[in-house]
Write an enzyme that holds these catalytic residues in place. Structure first.
Site, PDB file in Angstrom:
ATOM      1  CB  CYS A  54      -0.893   0.028   1.225  1.00  0.00           C
ATOM      2  SG  CYS A  54      -2.188  -1.222   1.212  1.00  0.00           S
ATOM      3  CD  GLU A  56      -2.413   3.995   2.877  1.00  0.00           C
ATOM      4  OE1 GLU A  56      -1.931   3.073   2.170  1.00  0.00           O
ATOM      5  OE2 GLU A  56      -3.606   4.318   2.836  1.00  0.00           O
ATOM      6  NE  ARG A  82      -9.961   4.446  -7.917  1.00  0.00           N
ATOM      7  CZ  ARG A  82      -9.319   3.501  -7.236  1.00  0.00           C
ATOM      8  NH1 ARG A  82      -9.954   2.781  -6.350  1.00  0.00           N
ATOM      9  NH2 ARG A  82      -8.027   3.276  -7.455  1.00  0.00           N
ATOM     10  CB  CYS A  88      -6.467  -1.211   3.725  1.00  0.00           C
ATOM     11  SG  CYS A  88      -4.755  -1.702   4.037  1.00  0.00           S
ATOM     12  CB  CYS A  91      -2.482   0.888   5.903  1.00  0.00           C
ATOM     13  SG  CYS A  91      -1.581   0.260   4.485  1.00  0.00           S
TER      14      CYS A  91
END
Ligand SMILES: [Zn+2]
Length: 118
Positions: A54, A56, A82, A88, A91
């Site tokens: 991810c 992050e 978006r 998530c 994360c």
């Protein structure tokens, strides 16, 4: 929590990276984090069928590469308009463990707010 001018600037930074660098299936999300003294680190996700990484986590690693181990605020923006997305669950767990007082910018773009990671 109300957004500060620096929070809006962080959203703009993540949005700019998403627009510029997230143009394939490989990279679809950008994240930007700021330190208390104003340094900003950005990163994009690395998508792969094995799970990938991810954005992050890339930001945490990028900051650590520069010797930075404390982040104050983070925001994540997805590609193709978006907008802002919440990190998530995995994360959020990492962020909570590494930066218990971290501020997360979340919500729809016309009603962004700051939420604690803890
Ligand atoms: Zn994640």
């Amino acid at each position: 929590m109300e957004l500060r001018d620096t929070d809006r600037a962080l959203v703009q930074a993540a949005s700019a990276v998403a627009k510029l660098r997230c143009r394939s299936q490989r990279h679809t999300v950008a994240s930007a984090a700021r330190t208390a003294d104003g340094r900003v680190f950005t990163g994009v996700n690395v998508h792969h069928e094995t799970g990938g990484t991810c954005a992050e986590l890339v930001v945490i690693g990028t900051a650590a590469t520069q010797g930075v181990t404390e982040l104050e605020t983070i925001v994540t923006v997805a590609d193709r308009g978006r907008e802002v997305v919440a990190p998530c669950e995995r994360c959020q767990a990492v962020l909570r463990d590494h930066f218990p007082s971290l501020r997360m910018i979340v919500g729809p773009v016309d009603a962004l707010r700051v939420a604690p990671v803890a």
